[in-house]
Design a protein around this motif. Structure first.
Motif, PDB file in Angstrom:
ATOM      1  N   GLU A  66     -38.058  11.045 -23.703  1.00 40.68           N
ATOM      2  CA  GLU A  66     -38.511  12.814 -23.241  1.00 40.68           C
ATOM      3  C   GLU A  66     -37.534  13.171 -23.610  1.00 40.68           C
ATOM      4  O   GLU A  66     -35.922  12.953 -24.248  1.00 40.68           O
ATOM      5  CB  GLU A  66     -38.391  12.243 -21.982  1.00 40.68           C
ATOM      6  CG  GLU A  66     -40.079  11.649 -21.325  1.00 40.68           C
ATOM      7  CD  GLU A  66     -39.885  11.399 -19.676  1.00 40.68           C
ATOM      8  OE1 GLU A  66     -39.692  12.362 -19.282  1.00 40.68           O
ATOM      9  OE2 GLU A  66     -40.612  10.814 -18.990  1.00 40.68           O
ATOM     10  N   PRO A  67     -37.780  14.585 -24.227  1.00 43.29           N
ATOM     11  CA  PRO A  67     -37.446  15.690 -24.153  1.00 43.29           C
ATOM     12  C   PRO A  67     -35.670  16.203 -22.739  1.00 43.29           C
ATOM     13  O   PRO A  67     -36.315  16.271 -21.508  1.00 43.29           O
ATOM     14  CB  PRO A  67     -37.352  16.920 -25.128  1.00 43.29           C
ATOM     15  CG  PRO A  67     -39.265  16.671 -24.183  1.00 43.29           C
ATOM     16  CD  PRO A  67     -39.353  14.727 -23.569  1.00 43.29           C
ATOM     17  N   PRO A  68     -34.773  16.412 -23.055  1.00 45.24           N
ATOM     18  CA  PRO A  68     -33.950  17.329 -21.938  1.00 45.24           C
ATOM     19  C   PRO A  68     -34.753  17.665 -20.879  1.00 45.24           C
ATOM     20  O   PRO A  68     -35.479  18.850 -21.213  1.00 45.24           O
ATOM     21  CB  PRO A  68     -32.737  17.677 -22.301  1.00 45.24           C
ATOM     22  CG  PRO A  68     -33.065  17.907 -23.858  1.00 45.24           C
ATOM     23  CD  PRO A  68     -34.277  16.587 -24.114  1.00 45.24           C
ATOM     24  N   LYS A  69     -34.642  17.673 -19.402  1.00 44.12           N
ATOM     25  CA  LYS A  69     -35.489  18.547 -18.960  1.00 44.12           C
ATOM     26  C   LYS A  69     -34.430  19.827 -17.995  1.00 44.12           C
ATOM     27  O   LYS A  69     -33.428  19.774 -18.188  1.00 44.12           O
ATOM     28  CB  LYS A  69     -35.657  17.794 -17.287  1.00 44.12           C
ATOM     29  CG  LYS A  69     -36.840  16.822 -17.949  1.00 44.12           C
ATOM     30  CD  LYS A  69     -37.548  16.249 -16.593  1.00 44.12           C
ATOM     31  CE  LYS A  69     -38.129  14.850 -16.906  1.00 44.12           C
ATOM     32  NZ  LYS A  69     -38.299  14.247 -15.433  1.00 44.12           N
ATOM     33  N   PRO A  70     -35.205  20.816 -18.083  1.00 43.28           N
ATOM     34  CA  PRO A  70     -34.475  22.057 -17.580  1.00 43.28           C
ATOM     35  C   PRO A  70     -34.010  22.401 -16.363  1.00 43.28           C
ATOM     36  O   PRO A  70     -33.965  20.948 -15.750  1.00 43.28           O
ATOM     37  CB  PRO A  70     -35.235  23.274 -18.227  1.00 43.28           C
ATOM     38  CG  PRO A  70     -36.383  22.933 -17.922  1.00 43.28           C
ATOM     39  CD  PRO A  70     -36.772  21.445 -18.421  1.00 43.28           C
ATOM     40  N   PRO A  71     -32.828  23.408 -16.366  1.00 47.82           N
ATOM     41  CA  PRO A  71     -31.634  22.859 -15.068  1.00 47.82           C
ATOM     42  C   PRO A  71     -32.922  23.502 -14.617  1.00 47.82           C
ATOM     43  O   PRO A  71     -33.584  23.998 -14.138  1.00 47.82           O
ATOM     44  CB  PRO A  71     -30.646  23.125 -14.821  1.00 47.82           C
ATOM     45  CG  PRO A  71     -30.962  24.131 -16.228  1.00 47.82           C
ATOM     46  CD  PRO A  71     -32.022  23.643 -17.336  1.00 47.82           C
ATOM     47  N   SER A  72     -33.118  22.486 -12.940  1.00 38.83           N
ATOM     48  CA  SER A  72     -33.660  22.934 -12.137  1.00 38.83           C
ATOM     49  C   SER A  72     -33.221  23.420 -10.803  1.00 38.83           C
ATOM     50  O   SER A  72     -31.548  24.561 -10.541  1.00 38.83           O
ATOM     51  CB  SER A  72     -34.199  21.622 -10.792  1.00 38.83           C
ATOM     52  OG  SER A  72     -33.526  21.001 -10.531  1.00 38.83           O
ATOM     53  N   GLY A  73     -33.918  24.501  -9.951  1.00 34.64           N
ATOM     54  CA  GLY A  73     -32.993  25.044  -8.961  1.00 34.64           C
ATOM     55  C   GLY A  73     -34.396  26.755  -9.135  1.00 34.64           C
ATOM     56  O   GLY A  73     -35.111  26.839  -9.852  1.00 34.64           O
ATOM     57  N   PRO A  74     -33.537  27.758  -8.490  1.00 27.77           N
ATOM     58  CA  PRO A  74     -34.689  28.895  -8.220  1.00 27.77           C
ATOM     59  C   PRO A  74     -34.447  29.447  -9.804  1.00 27.77           C
ATOM     60  O   PRO A  74     -33.147  29.214 -10.563  1.00 27.77           O
ATOM     61  CB  PRO A  74     -33.272  30.147  -7.514  1.00 27.77           C
ATOM     62  CG  PRO A  74     -32.167  29.047  -7.457  1.00 27.77           C
ATOM     63  CD  PRO A  74     -32.158  27.726  -7.549  1.00 27.77           C
ATOM     64  N   ARG A  75     -35.480  30.392 -10.045  1.00 26.78           N
ATOM     65  CA  ARG A  75     -35.545  31.294 -11.333  1.00 26.78           C
ATOM     66  C   ARG A  75     -34.236  32.139 -11.337  1.00 26.78           C
ATOM     67  O   ARG A  75     -34.969  32.891 -10.343  1.00 26.78           O
ATOM     68  CB  ARG A  75     -37.066  31.757 -12.113  1.00 26.78           C
ATOM     69  CG  ARG A  75     -37.391  30.042 -12.432  1.00 26.78           C
ATOM     70  CD  ARG A  75     -38.626  30.175 -12.453  1.00 26.78           C
ATOM     71  NE  ARG A  75     -38.743  30.758 -14.102  1.00 26.78           N
ATOM     72  CZ  ARG A  75     -40.200  31.334 -14.618  1.00 26.78           C
ATOM     73  NH1 ARG A  75     -41.294  31.062 -14.304  1.00 26.78           N
ATOM     74  NH2 ARG A  75     -39.691  32.007 -15.542  1.00 26.78           N
ATOM     75  N   PRO A  76     -33.849  33.183 -12.788  1.00 25.35           N
ATOM     76  CA  PRO A  76     -32.878  33.790 -12.233  1.00 25.35           C
ATOM     77  C   PRO A  76     -34.187  35.357 -12.246  1.00 25.35           C
ATOM     78  O   PRO A  76     -35.581  35.013 -12.899  1.00 25.35           O
ATOM     79  CB  PRO A  76     -32.483  34.520 -13.022  1.00 25.35           C
ATOM     80  CG  PRO A  76     -32.480  33.296 -14.678  1.00 25.35           C
ATOM     81  CD  PRO A  76     -33.500  31.601 -13.917  1.00 25.35           C
ATOM     82  N   ALA A  77     -33.631  36.055 -11.366  1.00 24.11           N
ATOM     83  CA  ALA A  77     -35.138  37.217 -11.327  1.00 24.11           C
ATOM     84  C   ALA A  77     -34.236  38.412 -11.212  1.00 24.11           C
ATOM     85  O   ALA A  77     -33.322  38.989 -10.675  1.00 24.11           O
ATOM     86  CB  ALA A  77     -35.353  37.984  -9.816  1.00 24.11           C
ATOM     87  N   LEU A  78     -35.134  39.413 -12.021  1.00 24.13           N
ATOM     88  CA  LEU A  78     -34.862  41.028 -11.785  1.00 24.13           C
ATOM     89  C   LEU A  78     -34.746  42.099 -10.964  1.00 24.13           C
ATOM     90  O   LEU A  78     -36.158  42.108 -10.144  1.00 24.13           O
ATOM     91  CB  LEU A  78     -35.304  41.428 -13.450  1.00 24.13           C
ATOM     92  CG  LEU A  78     -35.366  40.986 -14.680  1.00 24.13           C
ATOM     93  CD1 LEU A  78     -35.575  41.732 -15.675  1.00 24.13           C
ATOM     94  CD2 LEU A  78     -33.202  41.049 -15.520  1.00 24.13           C
ATOM     95  N   LYS A  79     -34.200  42.370 -10.515  1.00 25.18           N
ATOM     96  CA  LYS A  79     -34.445  43.644  -9.524  1.00 25.18           C
ATOM     97  C   LYS A  79     -34.207  44.775 -10.302  1.00 25.18           C
ATOM     98  O   LYS A  79     -33.508  45.049 -10.851  1.00 25.18           O
ATOM     99  CB  LYS A  79     -33.253  43.634  -8.741  1.00 25.18           C
ATOM    100  CG  LYS A  79     -33.234  43.763  -7.913  1.00 25.18           C
ATOM    101  CD  LYS A  79     -32.510  44.039  -6.287  1.00 25.18           C
ATOM    102  CE  LYS A  79     -32.314  44.699  -5.009  1.00 25.18           C
ATOM    103  NZ  LYS A  79     -31.555  45.074  -3.873  1.00 25.18           N
ATOM    104  N   ARG A  80     -35.419  45.716  -9.609  1.00 21.39           N
ATOM    105  CA  ARG A  80     -35.753  47.106 -10.616  1.00 21.39           C
ATOM    106  C   ARG A  80     -34.468  47.680  -9.576  1.00 21.39           C
ATOM    107  O   ARG A  80     -35.032  48.081  -8.143  1.00 21.39           O
ATOM    108  CB  ARG A  80     -36.855  47.773 -10.359  1.00 21.39           C
ATOM    109  CG  ARG A  80     -36.885  48.954 -10.602  1.00 21.39           C
ATOM    110  CD  ARG A  80     -38.286  49.256 -11.517  1.00 21.39           C
ATOM    111  NE  ARG A  80     -39.163  48.789 -12.338  1.00 21.39           N
ATOM    112  CZ  ARG A  80     -40.115  49.476 -13.080  1.00 21.39           C
ATOM    113  NH1 ARG A  80     -40.765  49.834 -12.040  1.00 21.39           N
ATOM    114  NH2 ARG A  80     -40.629  48.367 -13.814  1.00 21.39           N
ATOM    115  N   VAL A  81     -33.792  48.751 -10.154  1.00 21.12           N
ATOM    116  CA  VAL A  81     -33.124  50.018  -9.733  1.00 21.12           C
ATOM    117  C   VAL A  81     -33.648  51.138  -9.478  1.00 21.12           C
ATOM    118  O   VAL A  81     -33.242  51.735 -11.121  1.00 21.12           O
ATOM    119  CB  VAL A  81     -31.105  49.283  -9.175  1.00 21.12           C
ATOM    120  CG1 VAL A  81     -30.460  50.250  -8.504  1.00 21.12           C
ATOM    121  CG2 VAL A  81     -31.471  48.094  -8.939  1.00 21.12           C
TER     122      VAL A  81
END
Length: 167
Positions: A151-166
């Motif tokens: 199997e290919p390596p799995k991406p890191p788990s956890g919260p996805r980064p998000a952009l905050k509009r200022v």
């Protein structure tokens, strides 16, 4: 003008395949047989060859000329000037699916490594080309697929980064 006086088709085919790759959202790569006329980072040359990403995102000031392919690119964060004579290009292909074209391997220059003809390209005798002195046609060989069950390596788990509009 006869066929011996006409210009090489190689630069035109390289430009056409570059355009085809970019028009279809693919990443164009060129395989280059390195000798003293090729200006590339030597630390990335393996078996006398180097593979270069010539996509818009990987290069700046790209010029696909009739004699040279010239551009600037970063290698390990360092900007480098790249200059490749068109006659040293042995293949252009799309990274994603391997489709492209291989060209005859140029004659090895004096003093160059005779073993540099590359493990990734195989010479096969051409069909129907009589009267030429030792003509070569190359065939692009794709790497083997990973063994079944790998199997290919799995991406890191956890919260996805998000952009905050200022505002």
């Amino acid at each position: 003008m006869n066929a011996l006086e006409s210009t090489s088709t190689r630069p035109y085919l390289i430009r056409a395949l570059y355009d085809w790759c970019t028009d279809n959202g693919l990443t164009p790569y060129v395989a280059v047989q390195v000798d003293d006329t090729v200006q590339v980072p030597r630390e990335y040359v393996k078996n006398g060859e180097i593979v270069l990403n010539i996509s818009f995102d990987a290069t700046s000031s790209l010029k696909l000329g009739n004699e040279f392919i010239e551009f600037k690119a970063r290698f390990a964060g360092t900007a480098r000037e790249i200059m490749v004579p068109v006659n040293r290009v042995i293949a252009i292909y799309a990274r994603e699916n391997g489709q492209g074209m291989a060209f005859p391997v140029p004659a090895t220059s004096a003093g160059a490594d005779e073993g540099a003809r590359g493990a990734s390209l195989a010479s096969v005798p051409p069909a129907g080309l009589a009267g030429e002195a030792d003509p070569k046609v190359v065939q692009l060989v794709t790497p083997e697929a990973p063994p079944p069950g790998t199997e290919p390596p799995k991406p890191p788990s956890g919260p996805r980064p998000a952009l905050k509009r200022v505002k």
